[in-house]
Design a protein around this motif. Sequence first.
Motif, short mmCIF file in Angstrom:
data_model
loop_
_atom_site.label_atom_id
_atom_site.label_comp_id
_atom_site.label_asym_id
_atom_site.label_seq_id
_atom_site.Cartn_x
_atom_site.Cartn_y
_atom_site.Cartn_z
N ILE A 1 -4.53 -7.57 2.76
CA ILE A 1 -3.91 -6.24 2.93
C ILE A 1 -2.67 -6.18 2.05
O ILE A 1 -1.83 -7.08 2.08
N ASP A 2 -2.56 -5.10 1.29
CA ASP A 2 -1.32 -4.89 0.55
C ASP A 2 -0.29 -4.26 1.49
O ASP A 2 0.72 -4.87 1.80
N LYS A 3 -0.60 -3.03 1.95
CA LYS A 3 0.35 -2.41 2.85
C LYS A 3 -0.25 -1.24 3.62
O LYS A 3 -1.30 -0.70 3.26
N VAL A 4 0.48 -0.87 4.69
CA VAL A 4 0.12 0.31 5.46
C VAL A 4 0.95 1.47 4.90
O VAL A 4 2.15 1.31 4.65
N VAL A 5 0.31 2.61 4.70
CA VAL A 5 1.04 3.80 4.24
C VAL A 5 0.90 4.88 5.34
O VAL A 5 -0.04 5.68 5.32
N PRO A 6 1.83 4.87 6.31
CA PRO A 6 1.69 5.75 7.47
C PRO A 6 1.65 7.24 7.09
O PRO A 6 0.95 8.02 7.74
N GLU A 7 2.38 7.63 6.04
CA GLU A 7 2.47 9.05 5.66
C GLU A 7 1.09 9.63 5.38
O GLU A 7 0.80 10.78 5.72
N SER A 8 0.23 8.84 4.71
CA SER A 8 -1.10 9.37 4.35
C SER A 8 -2.20 8.77 5.22
O SER A 8 -3.39 8.93 4.91
#
Lengths: 102, 414
Positions: free
Chosen positions: B78-85
């Motif tokens: 996993i690179d990262k979580v992008v909560p906005e999208s």
Amino acid sequence: MELVLAGNQIQLNDQGYLTDFSQWTKEVGEAIAQQEGIALTDAHWKVIHYLQDQHKQDIPLSIRKIGKSNVVSIKEFYDLFPTGPLKISSKIAGIPKPASCI
Amino acid sequence: MKRLLILGAGTAGTMMANHLRPKLSVTDWEIVMVDQEETHYYQPGFLFLPFDIYTPEQVKKPIKSPLPRVVTLIQATIDKVVPESNEVWLQNGDHLHYDILIIATGTQIAPDEVEGMMGEGWQKDVFDFYTYEGSLALRDKLRTWNGGKLVVHISEMPIKCPVAPLEFAFLADSFFHHKGMRDHVEITFVTPLEGAFTKPKATEALNYLLEEKGVHIVGDFNIEHVDNEKRVIVDYAGKEVPYDLLVTVPPNMGSDMVERSGIGDEMNFIPTNKATLQSKVKENIFALGDATNLPASKAGSVAHFEAEILTENIMLFIEGQPLKESFDGHANCFIETGHNKALLIDFNYTQEPVEGVFPLPGVGPLSLLKESRVNHLGKMAFRWVYWHMLLKGRPIPFVSANMKEAGKILETIE
């Protein structure tokens, strides 16, 4: 155990930690600090307020977490509260002693 | 088709998949999991590997084997979580959209947080036992070690399974005793806390163990660095403890992906509501197990109880209902004390471990906060329970998600 301060009885456990955080006042913090031989400066208060803020949010505290918090470095934390910084600062802040599950 | 995405297919993530799959319609909801590992480890077994009590085969299975059939497992980092999208980005460049996200990425050791810990002595005379590799390397060392100063050390709280280091010290006593070399080994337990025990009832009931097993305690020790040459650990106050063999629990931190996402605290744990298990990041992100910042123990039993409650809350969330504030911090842990005996503790956010019987009030058969052979048999049987019941989300008979007070001696301390 209890601490009597300006006529108010502050409940402490047998190790001198407040049993009820709502009884904490600045004067209580100063009285405990005095017993620990620490004269509180602005730098101490900054740490104490940070600890209390974390405690109110139910966030467990640790030395490294505090060191990474930008509030105080671990070295400075030891300078402010020598020998057992988290234990002593918790006592002054009126929050429970750091503990494990047993 | 909506997507429920689970990050991490370890103990907590696997239990969530097994709980939720039968509850979510397969035509409306797909369950996708992401994990970079190929193996599911029975982590409590890492305590036994160094002493040749378990074999490596007994503590691992393919990561897919305990998962339900109708889930998609993506093996990727996993690179990262992008909560906005509402997206999770993978390091292979893929972007995964989600409707609901469950973060179960656990905790990992961070030996590089302590200067010198991964120095030239690493896996020669400085070992961890919180990883499969570390535990096996330590097994090989113990098979040929001639004795000396064994230091069992906790760098920093919180750690996964807070009692494991003490169990290690007790099992080491038993191990060297049976090898006929106990006289050649000095066991010292070094902790940042005040002592091995910090709760009044446990201290009263268990302090005898330290004397009986000849375990010396050094408390209030916050490690600053490991001096590989002098073979001493040094704390911030300048205190030194010498070792010939250092078995350390390095600082524990949440996953690196939490840091990359910018959604964690200073130690990369996810800020989470301690009663509902909804994250404080965004309303459609939930977290459980070791990945959270809850003031509960980081332990499989906690993840197990959380999983039952989180399943209910995810279903309520989908229906647009208010979440239940029902997680009480319940934990239930065996503590091996060596010589084929063990303790059992059962506690929650507010109730410290006390004496009594478990799980049936007045019957047991397990005893709380007291050494017994039956408890040890319980611990040994637990490996089967883990693979076949716990991970599958099957209820353990008589053991509820919330802690029970019946069967416990709960007199108030005055």
